[in-house]
Design an enzyme around this catalytic site. Structure first.
Site, short mmCIF file in Angstrom:
data_model
loop_
_atom_site.label_atom_id
_atom_site.label_comp_id
_atom_site.label_asym_id
_atom_site.label_seq_id
_atom_site.Cartn_x
_atom_site.Cartn_y
_atom_site.Cartn_z
N TYR A 124 0.81 -1.21 0.00
CA TYR A 124 0.00 0.00 0.00
C TYR A 124 0.85 1.27 0.00
O TYR A 124 0.30 2.38 0.00
CB TYR A 124 -0.94 0.00 1.21
CG TYR A 124 -2.16 -0.87 1.04
CD1 TYR A 124 -2.17 -1.93 0.15
CD2 TYR A 124 -3.31 -0.64 1.79
CE1 TYR A 124 -3.28 -2.73 0.00
CE2 TYR A 124 -4.42 -1.45 1.66
CZ TYR A 124 -4.41 -2.49 0.76
OH TYR A 124 -5.51 -3.29 0.62
N LYS A 191 3.52 -13.80 6.46
CA LYS A 191 3.72 -14.85 5.46
C LYS A 191 5.22 -15.08 5.30
O LYS A 191 5.76 -15.14 4.19
CB LYS A 191 3.06 -14.43 4.13
CG LYS A 191 2.96 -15.55 3.10
CD LYS A 191 2.00 -16.64 3.48
CE LYS A 191 1.89 -17.68 2.36
NZ LYS A 191 1.07 -18.85 2.75
N ASP A 224 -2.68 -17.15 6.08
CA ASP A 224 -3.74 -18.02 5.58
C ASP A 224 -4.27 -18.92 6.70
O ASP A 224 -5.49 -19.13 6.82
CB ASP A 224 -3.29 -18.85 4.37
CG ASP A 224 -1.88 -19.38 4.49
OD1 ASP A 224 -1.05 -18.75 5.15
OD2 ASP A 224 -1.59 -20.45 3.92
N ASP A 248 -5.57 -5.19 6.12
CA ASP A 248 -6.77 -4.75 5.42
C ASP A 248 -7.72 -5.92 5.19
O ASP A 248 -8.92 -5.86 5.47
CB ASP A 248 -6.36 -4.12 4.09
CG ASP A 248 -7.51 -3.41 3.40
OD1 ASP A 248 -8.57 -3.21 4.04
OD2 ASP A 248 -7.37 -3.05 2.22
#
Length: 364
Positions: A124, A191, A224, A248
């Site tokens: 972002y 991640k 995840d 987000d």
């Protein structure tokens, strides 16, 4: 002494829900010196930008602002007023509590968790190159020379910067928030199994910061697996701290656990300026119809009052909202449908605010 607050109504349903919010805040008796300034699509013709300088000046002067949703163009045009405000004032921490409410229509009844999202870095940051930009070929050459597999020549690129500074301060904020609010655990979401340089560094910094807060439980979880875990058992989580993009996505997932974005308040906090806002969008399809649910905006105002030190009034607003939703007689159509399967008997945006104000008189 009255608190200075910059009020940015926004567009779409923004003016309606901020009007409802303002009436609720005023009903608490807390003195607010409101400075209303307009931003968004409606001011572009006059100022050439959806975020004029006088809006930035108003926020700078007050140090506290609350805004309605502002439409973000998809795929083209000005990136986002929300992102621009965060970048301009370095509002590095996005705080989004997700708390079950009566009649929220969720499959869960006891969700109580908080998302702390880094607001200034990651994908972002907006460092992008269009397909065909000659710098894409230059980056491809650098990648190839580094011994890594390059990418297709017709690619567009987004760069993902994550810094030690940004990681450190957002994780510290999450731990300080947990300590201040009596929370039990902080989970760093990442991640790092794939993004070993960026997310790997973020995770390393999170562990280093956690060592300074032995009174707060700490763990980390891959993003995840986090999403699956939230759906299976949201009670496993308390305060979650995430890089920008994951924050987000996961915050919207968590909003879905408590009835949707119409119930989800939010704050963007920097070192000396704070901007509060509902987490949902501008919903132009229902603008001007007096049917939007202002709960998220009203609860964002409660967060703002806490920030201003008006904790009694903030608690009173939360209690009045909860009482109104629990009673279920004067609620907007989305809540009515969740309660009964039909919007019949629902009230409008302003009538819902009236009901909250009526309950406020009993709890304040």
């Amino acid at each position: 002494m009255a608190h200075k607050v910059a009020l940015i109504p926004g567009d779409g349903i923004g003016p309606e829900i901020t009007a409802a919010m303002r009436r609720v805040v005023d009903a608490t008796g807390v003195e607010i010196e409101w400075n209303t300034v307009d931003a968004g699509a409606g001011v572009i013709e006059e100022y050439g930008t959806p975020l004029p300088q006088h809006v930035l000046d108003a926020v700078e002067d007050a140090k506290v602002a609350i805004k309605g949703p502002i439409t973000t163009p998809v795929g083209t045009g000005f990136r986002s007023v929300n992102v621009a405000l965060r970048k301009h004032f370095d509002l590095y921490s996005c705080v989004r509590p997700c708390l079950s409410q009566p009649g929220d229509g969720s499959r869960y009844e006891d969700v109580d968790l908080v998302i702390v999202r880094e607001n200034t870095e990651d994908l972002y940051a907006g460092i992008e190159f269009d397909e065909g930009d000659p710098r894409v070929a230059e980056i491809s050459r650098i990648v190839e020379e580094s011994g890594r597999k390059t990418f297709r020549a017709d690619s567009a690129l987004s760069l993902k910067p994550i810094s030690i500074t940004g990681s450190q301060r957002i994780v510290e904020y999450a731990f300080e928030y947990a300590r201040r609010c009596g929370r039990r655990k902080v989970t760093a979401v990442h991640k790092a199994n794939i993004m070993k340089a960026t997310d790997g560094m973020y995770l390393r910094i999170a562990h280093e910061v956690a060592e300074r807060y032995p009174d707060i439980e700490f763990n980390d979880k891959i993003v995840d697996a986090t999403c699956m875990g939230l759906v299976q058992n949201p009670a496993d989580f308390d305060v979650m701290v995430l890089p920008n993009l994951y924050g987000d996505i996961v915050s919207d997932l968590c909003a879905g656990l408590v009835g949707g974005l119409g119930m989800a308040p939010g704050a963007n906090i920097g070192s000396d300026i704070a901007v509060f806002e509902a987490t949902h969008g501008s919903a132009p399809d229902i603008a001007g119809k007096n049917i939007a649910n202002p709960t998220a905006e009203i609860l964002s105002a409660a967060m703002m009052l806490d920030h201003l030190g008006e904790n009694v009034a903030a608690t009173a607003i939360r209690d009045a909202v909860r009482a109104t939703l629990a009673e279920g007689a004067q609620v907007t159509g989305d809540v009515r449908r969740a309660l009964t399967g039909s919007a019949e008997g629902a009230v409008g945006t302003q009538e819902y605010a009236d009901a909250v104000i009526e309950h406020l008189a009993h709890v304040h």
